[in-house]
Design a protein around this motif. Structure first.
Motif, PDB file in Angstrom:
ATOM      1  N   PHE A 275      -3.903  -1.580   7.536  1.00 59.39           N
ATOM      2  CA  PHE A 275      -5.194  -1.707   7.859  1.00 59.39           C
ATOM      3  C   PHE A 275      -5.625  -3.067   7.799  1.00 59.39           C
ATOM      4  N   ASP A 276      -4.638  -3.896   8.385  1.00 56.94           N
ATOM      5  CA  ASP A 276      -4.564  -5.492   8.054  1.00 56.94           C
ATOM      6  C   ASP A 276      -5.414  -5.943   9.654  1.00 56.94           C
ATOM      7  N   HIS A 277      -4.972  -5.302  10.523  1.00 55.39           N
ATOM      8  CA  HIS A 277      -5.637  -5.697  11.786  1.00 55.39           C
ATOM      9  C   HIS A 277      -6.029  -4.496  12.456  1.00 55.39           C
ATOM     10  N   SER A 278      -5.555  -3.242  12.536  1.00 56.95           N
ATOM     11  CA  SER A 278      -5.737  -2.321  13.406  1.00 56.95           C
ATOM     12  C   SER A 278      -7.165  -1.648  12.810  1.00 56.95           C
ATOM     13  N   THR A 279      -7.970  -1.193  13.598  1.00 57.96           N
ATOM     14  CA  THR A 279      -9.054  -0.296  13.296  1.00 57.96           C
ATOM     15  C   THR A 279      -9.266   0.854  13.903  1.00 57.96           C
ATOM     16  N   ILE A 280      -7.802   1.470  14.097  1.00 60.59           N
ATOM     17  CA  ILE A 280      -7.894   2.707  14.874  1.00 60.59           C
ATOM     18  C   ILE A 280      -6.424   3.643  14.294  1.00 60.59           C
ATOM     19  N   GLY A 281      -5.908   2.905  13.513  1.00 60.79           N
ATOM     20  CA  GLY A 281      -4.640   3.678  12.734  1.00 60.79           C
ATOM     21  C   GLY A 281      -3.902   3.108  11.923  1.00 60.79           C
ATOM     22  N   PRO A 282      -2.817   3.389  11.093  1.00 65.63           N
ATOM     23  CA  PRO A 282      -1.964   2.597  10.534  1.00 65.63           C
ATOM     24  C   PRO A 282      -1.335   1.403  11.167  1.00 65.63           C
ATOM     25  N   ASP A 283      -1.120   0.460  10.641  1.00 62.27           N
ATOM     26  CA  ASP A 283      -0.412  -0.902  10.973  1.00 62.27           C
ATOM     27  C   ASP A 283       0.572  -1.730  10.390  1.00 62.27           C
TER      28      ASP A 283
ATOM     29  N   TYR B 149       0.767  -1.082  -0.147  1.00 62.17           N
ATOM     30  CA  TYR B 149       0.074  -0.001   0.105  1.00 62.17           C
ATOM     31  C   TYR B 149       0.792   1.287   0.096  1.00 62.17           C
ATOM     32  N   VAL B 150       0.408   2.371  -0.759  1.00 56.43           N
ATOM     33  CA  VAL B 150       1.145   3.550  -0.898  1.00 56.43           C
ATOM     34  C   VAL B 150       0.243   4.642  -0.557  1.00 56.43           C
ATOM     35  N   PHE B 151       0.423   5.288   0.797  1.00 60.33           N
ATOM     36  CA  PHE B 151       0.015   6.466   0.838  1.00 60.33           C
ATOM     37  C   PHE B 151       0.329   7.648   0.024  1.00 60.33           C
ATOM     38  N   HIS B 152       1.784   7.990  -0.289  1.00 62.23           N
ATOM     39  CA  HIS B 152       2.270   8.847  -0.829  1.00 62.23           C
ATOM     40  C   HIS B 152       3.343   8.470  -2.012  1.00 62.23           C
ATOM     41  N   THR B 153       3.067   9.161  -2.869  1.00 64.20           N
ATOM     42  CA  THR B 153       4.145   9.214  -3.971  1.00 64.20           C
ATOM     43  C   THR B 153       5.122  10.465  -3.798  1.00 64.20           C
ATOM     44  N   CYS B 154       6.315  10.331  -4.352  1.00 70.36           N
ATOM     45  CA  CYS B 154       7.284  11.312  -4.001  1.00 70.36           C
ATOM     46  C   CYS B 154       7.362  12.287  -5.315  1.00 70.36           C
TER      47      CYS B 154
END
Length: 477
Positions: free
Chosen positions: A315-323, A289-294
Motif C-alpha cells: 500500500f505504498d502507492h495503490s489505494t485499491i489493492g496490494p502493490d 510487510y507480512v500478510f501471512h505466516t506459514c
C-alpha cells in the motif's frame, strides 16, 4: 468506544466519502477472475472427473469479497472492501453433493437484498466480513479484521447470527486465529481501526468463549493481518503498514498505507496466563510487510523459527489493492536475547497464501504449500509444494487460462503422515467462464488431479477458507 462516538465517526467517514472525487474508471479488482457474481446459486449432483476420495466427508468452504451490487464508483473500489460471499462444496461418500454461494448477511447486504437484519450484536463503524471462514467449538465463523464481530454460519452457509462469543469478546477479532492442536486454544492478535495505540491478544477456549484478553501498546495503528504460535510464544507482527488519516480524508475505502517512520519489529509474547505486555521480547526486522505466516516453532538454542511470505512494501502507492513489487517465501530466525531477526529467502518466486498441515501448528514441520502470485504463465498458475528439509520444490500447473486460489491440506486420516492427504482449492477456468474444485494428492502434487469437481458458475478470486469435517460441525447431506 461509545455508541455515540461510533455514530460520530461513522458520519464523518460517510461524509468524507461523499465529498471524495468520483472515479468511474476501470478497476482490475472488479475484472476477469476477480469480477463479482451477482446471484446466489445452488447446484447439486456435481459432475466429477476422477474420483473424490471417500475419506472426505465434510465441507470445503472459502470466502472472499463480492459486492452485492456493482460499485457506484468502481475506480475507488478496494479489493479488501467488498461484501463477503462464502462458497462451499459438500463432499460425502465419494460424491460432490452440492455447491452453493451465500453472502454474509451484514446490515448493508440484508438491506440490499430486502431482508430483515440478521440477529446478534454489532460493533464498529463497518460490518463487512469477507476474509476467512473457520470451524471452532462446533460452530462455523466468518471472520474479518479491524472491527466487526465474527458471523456464525450453518453448514449450508446461511448466516445464523453475528456473535460476540457469548458476550465474552469485547474487541475486534482477526481473520487468522491459530488453533494449537495440543491445547485446543484459538489464539489471535487483533487490531481495531478506531484504536491506534493498542493491539489485542485474544485467546478463545474449546468452549468458544474468550478466556484471555491482553492489550499490547503500539504506535501509529499498525495493520496486523496474521500472527503465529510456538509452544512458548505468540508471535506479534508490528510492521510498517499503519492507519493513514490522509487516506481517510481522501475517501480511500481501506485507509492503511506504507509508513517508513514506523519501527519494524516482531514480538515474542510468552504463552503464560500471567504474562503482560511488558514481558514481550521485541526483535527488530528489516522493513517489509507480512500478510501471512506459514508456521513457527521454538529452536533448542532459544531462538524462534518463523516462516512467512514477505512483501517488500505494501500500500505504498495503490489505494485499491496490494502493490508490492517483490514477494518471497522466507525463514526468519528471531533471537530474543539479541533482539534481532535474520531473514533467509527460501524461494524468490512470487507466491502467497502459505498453508501447511494444521496438525503441526507451533511445532517443527516439513511441508509448506503456496500459490503463485503476480506471475503470468502460459501454463496457468501454480500450486507449489516446498520440502523444507531437502529444499525440493514440486509444482502443479493447472493449465492455460486456469488460476488457483489458496490450497487447503486435508490429512487422509488423523494419524496420517504429514503430507499423506489432499490439497483442495477452487480453480478459475477462463476458458469456460466457470470454476472447479480441484483435489490433488499431496504426495504427487505435480501429477494429475485426484478429482476435479466441475461447477457451472464462477467462483471469483477471494481470500481464505478451510476444510470443515463432518466430525467438527453437525451437517446434513
Amino acid at each position: 468506544m461509545s455508541r455515540l462516538a461510533d455514530r460520530a465517526v461513522g458520519a464523518l467517514i460517510q461524509g468524507i466519502r461523499r465529498l471524495a472525487p468520483d472515479n468511474d474508471g476501470p478497476n482490475p479488482w472488479l475484472e476477469g477472475s476477480f469480477a463479482p457474481v451477482y446471484e446466489e446459486v445452488e447446484q447439486t449432483a456435481l459432475p466429477v472427473t476422477g474420483a473424490v476420495p471417500p475419506e472426505l466427508d465434510g465441507l470445503y468452504a472459502r470466502i472472499g469479497p463480492n459486492p452485492v451490487h456493482p460499485p457506484q464508483h468502481p475506480g475507488r473500489y478496494h479489493w479488501f472492501s467488498g461484501d463477503g460471499m462464502v462458497h462451499g462444496v459438500r463432499l460425502k461418500d465419494g460424491r460432490a453433493l452440492w455447491y452453493r454461494n451465500r453472502w454474509v448477511r451484514t446490515g448493508p447486504v440484508s438491506r440490499a437484498l430486502g431482508e430483515p437484519p440478521a440477529p446478534g450484536p454489532r460493533r464498529g463503524v463497518f460490518e463487512t466480513v469477507n476474509t476467512n471462514v473457520i470451524a471452532h467449538a462446533g460452530q462455523i465463523w466468518a471472520l474479518v479484521e479491524a472491527g466487526p464481530f465474527p458471523v456464525a454460519l450453518n453448514s449450508r452457509l446461511e448466516t445464523v447470527a453475528h456473535t460476540d462469543l457469548g458476550g465474552t469478546l469485547a474487541t475486534a477479532f482477526s481473520p487468522h486465529p491459530h488453533l494449537d492442536p495440543h491445547t485446543g486454544e484459538l489464539h489471535a492478535v487483533c487490531y481495531d481501526a478506531r484504536v491506534q495505540n493498542h493491539l489485542f491478544h485474544v485467546v478463545v477456549g474449546r468452549d468458544g468463549r474468550v478466556s484471555r484478553l491482553l492489550a499490547i501498546p503500539v504506535r501509529h495503528g499498525p495493520m496486523v493481518h496474521d500472527c503465529a504460535l510456538t509452544e512458548r510464544y505468540v508471535i506479534v507482527l508490528d510492521l510498517p503498514v499503519t492507519f493513514s488519516p490522509r487516506r481517510l480524508l481522501r475517501g480511500v475505502l481501506m485507509p492503511y498505507a506504507w509508513n517508513p517512520r514506523h519501527e519494524s519489529r516482531i514480538g515474542l509474547l510468552p504463552r503464560d496466563d500471567q504474562a503482560t505486555a511488558d514481558d514481550i521480547q521485541w526483535c527488530a526486522v528489516d522493513p517489509c510487510y507480512v500478510f501471512h505466516t506459514c508456521n513457527a516453532c521454538d529452536l533448542p538454542d532459544g531462538r524462534v523459527q518463523l516462516d512467512v511470505v514477505a512483501h517488500d512494501r505494501m500500500f505504498d502507492h495503490s489505494t485499491i489493492g496490494p502493490d508490492s513489487r517483490r514477494v518471497t517465501l522466507e525463514r526468519w530466525l528471531l533471537d530474543p536475547r539479541r533482539g534481532t531477526t535474520v531473514r533467509t529467502v527460501l524461494d524468490d518466486r512470487g507466491q502467497e497464501f502459505p498453508r501447511m498441515d494444521a496438525r503441526r501448528i507451533a511445532r517443527p514441520y516439513r511441508f509448506a504449500y503456496t500459490t503463485s502470485y503476480g506471475q503470468e504463465s502460459a501454463d496457468g498458475s501454480c500450486l507449489y509444494k516446498h520440502d523444507l528439509e531437502t529444499g525440493r520444490l514440486e509444482a502443479h500447473r493447472h493449465g492455460p487460462g486456469r488460476e488457483t486460489g489458496e490450497a487447503v491440506f486435508v490429512p487422509r486420516h488423523p494419524d496420517a503422515a504429514e503430507d499423506d492427504g489432499w490439497l483442495l482449492s477452487f480453480v478459475h477456468d477462463a476458458n469456460r467462464g466457470a470454476s472447479d474444485l480441484v483435489i490433488l494428492n499431496a504426495q504427487d502434487v505435480s501429477g494429475p488431479p485426484q478429482a476435479v469437481v466441475h461447477l457451472s458458475t464462477r467462483v471469483p478470486h477471494g481470500f481464505h477458507g478451510n476444510w470443515i469435517g463432518a466430525t467438527e460441525v453437525a451437517m446434513g447431506a
